[in-house]
Design a protein around this motif. Structure first.
Motif, short mmCIF file in Angstrom:
data_model
loop_
_atom_site.label_atom_id
_atom_site.label_comp_id
_atom_site.label_asym_id
_atom_site.label_seq_id
_atom_site.Cartn_x
_atom_site.Cartn_y
_atom_site.Cartn_z
N LYS A 1 0.93 -1.14 0.09
CA LYS A 1 0.00 0.04 0.07
C LYS A 1 0.80 1.21 0.09
O LYS A 1 0.44 2.25 -0.68
CB LYS A 1 -1.00 -0.20 1.32
N LEU A 2 1.94 1.40 0.94
CA LEU A 2 2.84 2.28 0.91
C LEU A 2 3.47 2.84 -0.43
O LEU A 2 3.50 3.83 -0.96
CB LEU A 2 3.76 2.29 1.90
N VAL A 3 3.94 1.69 -0.99
CA VAL A 3 4.94 2.03 -2.29
C VAL A 3 3.78 2.29 -3.47
O VAL A 3 4.02 3.05 -4.10
CB VAL A 3 5.43 0.30 -2.62
N SER A 4 2.61 1.81 -3.37
CA SER A 4 1.59 2.23 -4.35
C SER A 4 1.29 3.74 -4.05
O SER A 4 1.19 4.48 -5.10
CB SER A 4 0.37 1.30 -4.25
N MET A 5 1.19 4.00 -2.73
CA MET A 5 0.71 5.42 -2.48
C MET A 5 1.95 6.67 -3.11
O MET A 5 1.78 7.54 -3.55
CB MET A 5 0.74 5.77 -1.20
N ILE A 6 3.29 6.11 -2.82
CA ILE A 6 4.31 6.73 -3.32
C ILE A 6 4.44 6.85 -4.55
O ILE A 6 4.44 8.07 -5.15
CB ILE A 6 5.78 6.11 -2.59
N LYS A 7 4.26 5.76 -5.35
CA LYS A 7 4.30 5.85 -6.94
C LYS A 7 3.02 6.67 -7.39
O LYS A 7 3.38 7.32 -8.63
CB LYS A 7 4.27 4.39 -7.44
N SER A 8 2.10 6.67 -6.73
CA SER A 8 0.95 7.35 -7.29
C SER A 8 1.27 8.94 -7.11
O SER A 8 0.94 9.73 -8.02
CB SER A 8 -0.40 7.21 -6.49
N ASP A 9 1.76 9.36 -6.09
CA ASP A 9 2.04 10.60 -5.87
C ASP A 9 3.67 11.17 -6.25
O ASP A 9 3.64 12.32 -6.91
CB ASP A 9 1.91 11.15 -4.14
N PHE A 10 4.50 10.34 -6.31
CA PHE A 10 5.75 10.82 -6.71
C PHE A 10 6.18 9.71 -7.62
O PHE A 10 7.02 8.48 -7.39
CB PHE A 10 6.69 10.73 -5.60
N PRO A 11 5.65 9.50 -9.02
CA PRO A 11 6.21 8.41 -9.79
C PRO A 11 7.54 8.31 -10.26
O PRO A 11 7.75 7.03 -10.39
CB PRO A 11 5.41 8.80 -11.33
N GLU A 12 8.54 9.15 -10.08
CA GLU A 12 9.75 9.19 -10.26
C GLU A 12 10.44 8.75 -8.98
O GLU A 12 11.75 8.56 -9.06
CB GLU A 12 10.41 9.91 -11.07
N GLN A 13 10.06 8.71 -7.80
CA GLN A 13 10.68 8.47 -6.80
C GLN A 13 11.27 6.95 -6.61
O GLN A 13 10.99 6.09 -6.87
CB GLN A 13 9.53 8.47 -5.56
N GLU A 14 12.57 7.04 -6.16
CA GLU A 14 13.52 5.85 -6.11
C GLU A 14 13.05 5.46 -4.72
O GLU A 14 13.31 5.86 -3.71
CB GLU A 14 15.07 6.25 -6.41
N ILE A 15 12.91 4.24 -4.59
CA ILE A 15 12.57 3.29 -3.38
C ILE A 15 13.43 2.11 -3.31
O ILE A 15 13.77 1.41 -4.22
CB ILE A 15 11.04 2.89 -3.25
#
Length: 211
Positions: free
Chosen positions: A160-174
């Motif tokens: 869920k957290l990864v999906s939220m991050i990618k939704s708001d910040f698509p280019e964010q490296e994780i």
């Protein structure tokens, strides 16, 4: 070099709750040119794994384990200050433990290791609500977000957290680390092909070498 004698001296001091003795051992190793990575692996990580095993076998108490954890956390903080990188990089990382994850020592060590390597590091600690992580990412705009997860039951929260991050910040490296994912395919768990699983400090070293 961290010999077996040094390791057992440190482990016994840790079990006795002797913070001064533990710090003295670390100071001597640093003065002799031992690397922070070897200290993290050969003393901090190895001794805490051993104490965890002892607790499971009822050979030490919960109080002993808690005291050892707090001493190790203090030494991680001290080692960061003692080994501050003079060549700061224009890079930043946010490290957080997934919501309902209460074991933060490994994540603290990773955050410190980034800082020792010249990064600006923000460590959120244990059990950070997902919304707060998202809010801080928006505020800090880090180059990398690191997520720690040790309990397999929390994998849905990770997804869920990864999906939220990618939704708001698509280019964010994780990057993701922790025992919950040991031996598992991180891509299958998150649905994203660009999430990197960092299993140990050696892999973190390899990861940092690209910056």
């Amino acid at each position: 070099m961290i010999t077996e004698g040094i390791y057992f001296h440190y482990l016994n001091s840790l079990l006795e709750g002797d913070k001064a003795a533990c710090k003295s051992i670390v100071e001597e190793l640093l003065a002799d040119g031992e690397s922070i990575k070897e200290i993290y692996l050969g003393l901090f990580q190895r001794s805490m794994y051993r104490i965890g095993q002892m607790w499971e076998r009822e050979r030490c108490s919960i109080a002993d384990e808690h005291i050892a954890t707090k001493i190790t956390e203090a030494l991680v903080d001290w080692s960061i200050e003692a080994s501050k990188c003079k060549n700061k990089k224009d890079k930043s990382v946010v490290i957080a433990c997934i919501d309902k994850e209460y074991h933060e020592l490994g994540a603290k060590m990773v955050a410190g290791y980034f800082e020792i390597n010249g990064w600006n590091s923000t460590f959120l600690g244990s059990s950070t609500p997902l919304g707060e992580i998202i809010r801080l990412i928006g505020k800090k705009q880090p180059d990398v977000v690191g997520i720690s997860i040790n309990f397999y039951m929390n994998i849905p929260r990770l997804t869920k957290l990864v999906s939220m991050i990618k939704s708001d910040f698509p280019e964010q490296e994780i990057i993701v680390g922790g025992q919950a994912l040991a031996g598992k395919d991180i891509n299958n768990l998150t649905g994203y092909s660009d999430i990197k699983y960092i299993a140990c400090l050696n892999q973190l070293d390899e990861y940092l070498s690209h910056y």
